[in-house]
Design a protein around this motif. Structure first.
Motif, PDB file in Angstrom:
ATOM      1  N   ALA A  95      26.955  97.383  28.726  1.00 38.04           N
ATOM      2  CA  ALA A  95      26.816  98.885  29.300  1.00 38.04           C
ATOM      3  C   ALA A  95      27.663  99.290  29.949  1.00 38.04           C
ATOM      4  O   ALA A  95      28.188 100.375  29.384  1.00 38.04           O
ATOM      5  N   ILE A  96      27.704  99.135  31.266  1.00 38.51           N
ATOM      6  CA  ILE A  96      28.257  99.776  31.680  1.00 38.51           C
ATOM      7  C   ILE A  96      29.615 100.037  32.268  1.00 38.51           C
ATOM      8  O   ILE A  96      29.865 100.938  32.057  1.00 38.51           O
ATOM      9  N   LEU A  97      29.919  99.091  32.253  1.00 38.82           N
ATOM     10  CA  LEU A  97      31.644  98.905  32.045  1.00 38.82           C
ATOM     11  C   LEU A  97      32.030  99.714  30.933  1.00 38.82           C
ATOM     12  O   LEU A  97      33.060 100.073  30.863  1.00 38.82           O
ATOM     13  N   PRO A  98      31.785  99.310  29.635  1.00 41.76           N
ATOM     14  CA  PRO A  98      32.542  99.190  28.786  1.00 41.76           C
ATOM     15  C   PRO A  98      32.044 100.683  28.097  1.00 41.76           C
ATOM     16  O   PRO A  98      33.281 101.252  28.050  1.00 41.76           O
ATOM     17  N   THR A  99      30.768 101.857  28.745  1.00 42.22           N
ATOM     18  CA  THR A  99      30.812 102.872  28.653  1.00 42.22           C
ATOM     19  C   THR A  99      31.859 103.683  29.189  1.00 42.22           C
ATOM     20  O   THR A  99      32.335 105.024  29.419  1.00 42.22           O
ATOM     21  N   ALA A 100      32.522 103.055  30.598  1.00 38.46           N
ATOM     22  CA  ALA A 100      32.866 103.712  31.530  1.00 38.46           C
ATOM     23  C   ALA A 100      34.395 103.585  30.944  1.00 38.46           C
ATOM     24  O   ALA A 100      35.099 104.285  31.137  1.00 38.46           O
TER      25      ALA A 100
END
Length: 317
Positions: A95-100
């Motif tokens: 979630a966090i890394l792919p979104t960023a």
């Protein structure tokens, strides 16, 4: 004559209401197939799972009702808590890394690559990023397992001369990071496609005005791109966070929860209790807690998205 007109006006609304009620009654038939599917695939199995979680059951014979003993045992099981700690790591990876990363890649493709090299080049690169989403998880897992292979895998073959070769999936300290790397690779394409779709609705005049004011690309990214993509970012975080909490296939293909229990997650923990140790009641309790946690996270993120969307509309208005 007046009485005839009154009767006519009285009958007409009755016919209108009757026709409306008939149309509304006919709509339920369209809901019926979905309702039957929901009952068969979701409601009934979930109810059975809740019942089995209150029993001692090994998959054969008659379940023995034991109340909340399985749930009490869960609270004191360190492996259960470890599986949820690993889920936090996978939320970061899915979630966090792919979104960023996806926001940055989408902005580069949309605002830099497309104007300078053409929309076809940007579309080709977008499709390239999305390719991992098309691959079946089993195929992607086998591919990465071969790449991580200690002796002849392409990763260690490349890193051996630098003295950085490792047993990526066989080392309990490295395995979770190796799996996280695969999950990031799998998810980036999804985020890039969603964010590029979101950027297509942004008024180009905003970027033109920013350029005339002398704003750099990074300034445009912070003030325009991130602000305009708030609804898409919320949707992506909801879907990927829920997917991270119930992740199973990559773990099953790559590590089977190992080495030891270093990559075990709730879904695989429940699966192993169902089919490996045949502790069906205990596995059902794990699955029930996981379903509750996913529901809580999904509702919280949906409420956040609703407030975010309302604020976005108010700000835009």
């Amino acid at each position: 004559m007046s009485s005839l007109n009154t009767a006519t006006h009285t009958v007409a609304p009755r016919r209108a209401r009757k026709g409306t009620s008939e149309r509304r009654g006919g709509y339920w038939w369209y809901i019926l197939p979905g309702a039957i599917g929901f009952l068969a695939v979701v409601a009934v199995p979930f109810g059975m799972n809740l019942w089995y979680s209150l029993t001692s059951f090994r998959g054969v014979g008659n379940p023995e009702f034991i109340g909340f003993e399985n749930y009490q045992r869960l609270l004191g099981d360190p492996l259960f808590w470890a599986s949820f700690r690993h889920s936090v790591a996978f939320i970061v990876a899915m979630a966090i890394l792919p979104t960023a990363i996806g926001v940055v890649v989408a902005a580069v493709l949309f605002n830099y690559i497309s104007p300078k090299f053409g929309s076809k080049v940007a579309s080709f690169l977008r499709a390239t990023y999305y390719l991992p989403q098309i691959l079946p998880i089993a195929v992607a897992g086998v591919l990465w397992k071969w790449m991580y292979q200690p002796q002849y895998g392409i990763i260690n073959t490349t890193l051996r001369d630098l003295g950085l070769a490792r047993n990526w999936l066989g080392d309990s300290d490295l395995a979770i990071y190796a799996v996280m790397n695969v999950l990031v690779w799998l998810q980036i394409g999804y985020t890039v496609v969603v964010f590029m779709a979101g950027l297509s609705r942004v008024d180009p005049a905003l970027y033109e005005a920013a350029e005339l004011d002398g704003a750099t690309w990074s300034q445009q990214f912070r003030t325009i791109t991130l602000n305009q993509l708030r609804p898409e970012i919320a949707v992506v975080l909801i879907t990927t966070s829920v997917a991270a909490l119930k992740v199973f296939a990559p773990i099953f293909v790559l590590t089977r929860g190992g080495p030891g229990t270093s990559t075990i997650v709730p879904a695989y923990f429940s699966f192993s209790n169902f089919f490996t140790t045949t502790k069906v009641g205990y596995g059902a309790a794990v699955a029930s807690v996981l379903a509750l946690m996913i529901s809580v996270v999904a509702v919280a993120l949906l409420r956040y998205q609703t407030r975010n969307s309302e604020g976005f509309e108010d700000g835009r208005g």
